[in-house]
Design an enzyme around this catalytic site. Structure first.
Site, PDB file in Angstrom:
ATOM      1  N   HIS A   1       0.802  -1.225   0.000  1.00 22.73           N
ATOM      2  CA  HIS A   1       0.000   0.000   0.000  1.00 22.73           C
ATOM      3  C   HIS A   1       0.836   1.275   0.000  1.00 22.73           C
ATOM      4  CE1 HIS A   1      -4.160  -1.440   0.541  1.00 22.73           C
ATOM      5  NE2 HIS A   1      -3.638  -2.424   1.239  1.00 22.73           N
TER       6      HIS A   1
ATOM      7  N   LYS B   1      -8.394  13.461   4.971  1.00 23.27           N
ATOM      8  CA  LYS B   1      -7.468  12.333   4.878  1.00 23.27           C
ATOM      9  C   LYS B   1      -6.436  12.497   5.997  1.00 23.27           C
ATOM     10  CE  LYS B   1      -6.754  13.452   0.624  1.00 23.27           C
ATOM     11  NZ  LYS B   1      -7.013  12.145   0.036  1.00 23.27           N
ATOM     12  N   ARG B   2      -5.591  11.513   6.156  1.00 21.67           N
ATOM     13  CA  ARG B   2      -4.523  11.595   7.133  1.00 21.67           C
ATOM     14  C   ARG B   2      -3.639  12.808   6.845  1.00 21.67           C
ATOM     15  NH1 ARG B   2       0.296   8.651   6.695  1.00 21.67           N
ATOM     16  NH2 ARG B   2      -0.666   7.523   4.964  1.00 21.67           N
TER      17      ARG B   2
ATOM     18  N   LYS C   1       0.623  14.430   1.327  1.00 22.64           N
ATOM     19  CA  LYS C   1      -0.773  14.650   0.933  1.00 22.64           C
ATOM     20  C   LYS C   1      -1.064  16.130   0.700  1.00 22.64           C
ATOM     21  CE  LYS C   1      -2.384  10.467   3.295  1.00 22.64           C
ATOM     22  NZ  LYS C   1      -2.979   9.708   2.189  1.00 22.64           N
TER      23      LYS C   1
ATOM     24  N   THR D   1      -8.802   6.269  -1.403  1.00 20.13           N
ATOM     25  CA  THR D   1     -10.195   5.827  -1.479  1.00 20.13           C
ATOM     26  C   THR D   1     -11.157   6.974  -1.184  1.00 20.13           C
ATOM     27  OG1 THR D   1     -10.043   4.993   0.810  1.00 20.13           O
ATOM     28  CG2 THR D   1      -9.799   3.385  -0.987  1.00 20.13           C
TER      29      THR D   1
ATOM     30  N   LYS E   1     -14.959   7.848  -2.811  1.00 19.36           N
ATOM     31  CA  LYS E   1     -16.162   8.149  -2.022  1.00 19.36           C
ATOM     32  C   LYS E   1     -16.747   9.500  -2.427  1.00 19.36           C
ATOM     33  CE  LYS E   1     -13.889   5.643   1.660  1.00 19.36           C
ATOM     34  NZ  LYS E   1     -12.946   5.806   2.784  1.00 19.36           N
TER      35      LYS E   1
END
Length: 801
Positions: A348, A534-535, A540, A642, A646
């Site tokens: 991952h 998100k984290r 990110k 993901t 969504k």
């Protein structure tokens, strides 16, 4: 199942009296939740029993999904939906004068995961049950989970997440299925009369692993699979042998929290204890269950599959070897053949720091027998592969190297399948992250793009949209998600587009109400809801989003009459407790929110909302309300994502880099319906190869960017003197590791374009519709079918298309 409203009310009132010996009027919403949970379990009990019996009687191959995280979210509504009882129960509770949503909201989110990894595992369990696949989860029952996030003066503060304070109505403790897990001590191999070697353990620290089982209910098919989570306890003989409080604490901490701080040796040891604890208990339990239905282990490879969800459960491989050889007396060759036939591995990450390694001395002291087996795996790997590939490549890829046990390499060597989770990610594994191992085992590598459970993220999270879809294309899409493509026929239907806009507005109002009630911030629902959830991690790039907010703020201050749609920027993210830089970005976001939200010159045209303690239930509230989905990780760093799927399924438009599954989403919905920007993965790798990236060049050549960055250090944003300087220097002095400045200009251009497009409601809703219609291809059901067909080799009914 079939159930009338009258029968439900009768059963529910009886459950209340049985549990509490009182009348309904004398119970709280929590009491009612627990009673409802017990009743739903009673309704589902026969399915669970029959499912387990059928798997054994029909000798079905079963897959066991090992993951250090599961993030199932609240289960009440999900279980009722899958049992076809949601409407009946809602109606019955209403007739009893109760509020179903209030009762449902008292259910805590299980503290069993952090982000995408755990949510993916939960989506896949849901899909396995719904597809009729004999698939089960195996993980840890964390007492406190990750942490409860609160903000104090804008800083993240971690509090215990006491999610089990009132118990967990969905779980069943099965002490009769407990296993012993051995740590430490000494292990030596004793020759037997038959010429074999048998291990002798002395001075071990034994821990009792007690399973707690939760039923995973399939969608409208009477199938219920099992999520088994392990809790660490003292062994039965603890009172006889005497244990100190320190020993008791050492046992308790194994299943106390998710991801303990591993920045020191004690934290590393605890993380390794956690990983061996649940993998050992899981494999022991699986072999024990297998033997109940079979004689001997010769067919083991045809009857079970063990899947490793990222590197954390890699100890499944040496533990299975240990049990096959030590307990079942297989030869090394027999055990290794079975292990590699049974085990498969999903990678991952492309981040080297996430490819777990353990110091050999720590590993050897904590897991002496497992270390012996890893040494032998390493020896045989080197022996067989060096003549073929040379010592240099083999040294780089062996399980032991540089004083470390290298878990990702062990996972590849000890499994028959290695998959990435998006086409770009899989290609990067082959070309870069695991390039050398790809040369050794090219046939093992394959791609399985991630997917999401449409039942939760569309049917449950967005009931107004699901109802609208039913009205236009029927209900078959609920079991055949690719039928969402039929919605494209409504693209020129003004009535449908208006209805779609009304659904979005309804969801935005619900989120605005939550924000007002919980954070005291009033937001406009005609604004663009620009969402990044998100984290919190530097790659990110929440930071890039913050720079855009500052740009918008500066522009509005300079030109109060600027014609642009109002904006609400919404964040949800947790930073790891020891991740100092990520926590500095959280402080920055909150400081910017404080500045912007209280500036009377800005008013309600721009707002910043950071919702604390983001999790599944908050996601179910935020995602249906989003207009824009920020997927802005540095190209080549996000394996898949993901949240992008969504948000897409709920009609948000992706503002996205060419990273992970963003690429596939852009292709599926059409480039015209998304807002792609920034460097490609190849461009990033080219910078690495040339070594010529200079962040300061962007700073000096773009006056707007320079002004925004200077705000971090010139006092424009109160309260961030330390954090602002740290972030400023990370970008300029330390040369912007994740290419934030390189992507700034193209990001701003797309932000401005989407603002222009938002002013055309018909055009915007057509883009939104294109996303919803294309989202079915990212269903977890389809992903799991590919795993079942290509990796686990399981028979399944599949999905009719």
């Amino acid at each position: 199942m079939k159930l009338t409203t009258a029968k439900f009310k009768q059963d529910f009132l009886a459950e209340i009296k049985t549990l509490y010996a009182t009348e309904l009027s004398d119970t709280s919403a929590l009491d009612q939740l627990l009673a409802l949970g017990h009743l739903v379990r009673r309704y589902d009990g026969p399915n669970w029993t029959k499912t387990s019996a059928r798997y054994c009687q029909q000798d079905q191959k079963q897959v066991y999904y090992f993951s250090i995280e599961f993030l199932p979210g609240r289960l009440l509504k999900s279980n009722l939906l899958n049992l076809q009882l949601l409407t009946t129960v809602r109606q019955g509770l209403t007739e009893l004068g109760l509020d179903f949503d209030k009762i449902s909201a008292t259910e805590p989110d299980p503290g069993l995961g952090n982000g995408g990894l755990g949510r993916l595992a939960a989506c896949y369990l849901d899909s396995m049950a719904s597809l009729g696949i004999a698939g089960h989860g195996n993980g840890i029952r964390y007492r406190y989970g990750l942490f409860k996030q609160v903000f104090m003066d804008g800083y993240q503060v971690e509090l215990p997440d006491d999610w089990l304070r009132n118990g967990n109505v969905w779980e069943i403790r099965r002490e009769n299925k407990a296993c012993l897990v051995h740590f430490g001590g000494q292990v030596w191999l004793k020759p037997t009369a038959e010429g074999q070697l048998t291990p002798v353990y002395t001075n071990t620290e034994d821990v009792l692993a007690v399973p707690y089982d939760t039923g995973i209910v399939g969608y409208h098919n009477d199938v219920t699979n099992t999520l088994r989570l392990w809790s660490a306890e003292l062994p039965p003989n603890a009172d006889q042998i005497g244990t100190s409080q320190a020993q008791r604490d050492r046992v308790d901490e194994i299943t106390k929290v998710l991801y303990p701080d591993d920045s020191n040796s004690a934290g590393q040891a605890l993380r390794l204890r956690q990983e061996y604890f649940f993998t050992s208990a899981g494999v022991q339990s699986i072999l024990r269950h297998y033997q109940r239905c079979h004689h001997g282990l010769k067919d083991l490879g045809q009857k079970i599959a063990l899947h490793i969800n990222d590197t954390h459960p890699t100890l499944v491989i040496p533990e299975l070897m240990r049990l096959l050889m030590d307990d079942h007396h297989d030869t090394w060759e027999q055990a290794w053949a079975l292990t590699t036939q049974i085990v498969s591995y999903t990678n991952h990450t492309v981040l080297q720091e996430a490819l777990e390694t353990w110091p050999i001395d720590l590993f050897k002291d904590l897991l002496p027998r497992i270390y012996q087996i890893v040494v032998e795996i390493d020896r045989r790997y080197r022996l067989t592969k060096t003549p073929l590939f040379g010592s240099e490549l083999v040294n780089r890829t062996a399980p032991l190297g540089d004083g470390q046990v290298r878990m990702a390499y062990l996972a590849v060597i000890g499994s028959h399948s290695v998959n990435g989770v998006a086409p770009l990610h899989t290609q990067l594994l082959k070309n870069d992250v695991l390039r050398d191992l790809y040369q050794v085992y090219p046939a093992r590598f394959n791609n399985k793009t991630n997917g999401i459970a449409m039942r939760r993220w569309l049917q449950l999270a967005n009931e107004p949209l699901s109802t609208l879809i039913d009205q236009h294309i029927g209900t078959k899409w609920r079991q055949q998600p690719q039928l969402l493509q039929r919605l494209i026929a409504e693209r020129e239907n003004p009535k449908f587009l208006a209805q779609l806009a009304a659904v979005k507005q309804q969801n935005k109002q619900a989120l605005a109400q939550y924000i007002q009630q919980n954070l005291g911030i009033t937001i406009r629902t005609d604004a663009i809801f620009d969402v990044q959830i998100k984290r919190l991690h530097a790659y990110k790039r929440q930071l890039l989003h913050v720079l855009e907010i500052l740009r918008e703020y500066v522009a509005l201050k300079a030109n109060p009459h600027l014609k642009t749609p109002p904006r609400v920027h919404i964040f949800g993210a947790k930073a790891a407790p020891s991740y100092h830089y990520a926590k500095a970005i959280i402080k920055l976001i909150n400081a910017v929110a404080e500045l912007v939200n209280h500036d009377p010159a800005i008013g309600d045209r721009l707002k910043v909302v950071f919702i604390p303690n983001y999790g599944v239930s908050l996601g179910e509230l935020i995602i249906p309300a989003a207009d824009v989905s920020e997927q802005i990780s540095t190209a080549s760093k996000e394996a898949s994502g993901t949240s992008n799927m969504k948000l897409m399924a709920n009609g948000a438009l992706s503002l996205a880099t060419y990273d992970g599954a963003n690429i596939d989403i852009i292709q599926a919905a059409g480039t015209a319906n998304e807002y792609p920007f920034g460097l490609t993965a190849q461009a990033v790798y080219d910078y690495y190869a040339r070594g010529d990236y200079r962040a300061n060049d962007y700073y000096q050549s773009n006056a707007e960017l320079k002004q925004v960055l200077d705000m971090l250090v010139d006092g424009s944003i109160p309260g961030i003197s330390t954090e602002g300087r740290e972030i400023y220097e990370s970008l300029l002095r330390y040369n912007d590791e994740f290419f934030v400045l390189a992507d700034y200009e193209s990001y701003v251009q797309q932000q401005q374009q989407l603002s222009r497009d938002f002013r055309d409601p018909v055009k915007w809703q057509q883009k939104s519709l294109a996303n919803i219609a294309a989202a079915g291809s990212f269903s977890a059901d389809l992903s799991v079918m590919r795993y079942a067909d290509d990796i686990w080799h399981l028979r399944h009914p599949g999905i009719q298309l």
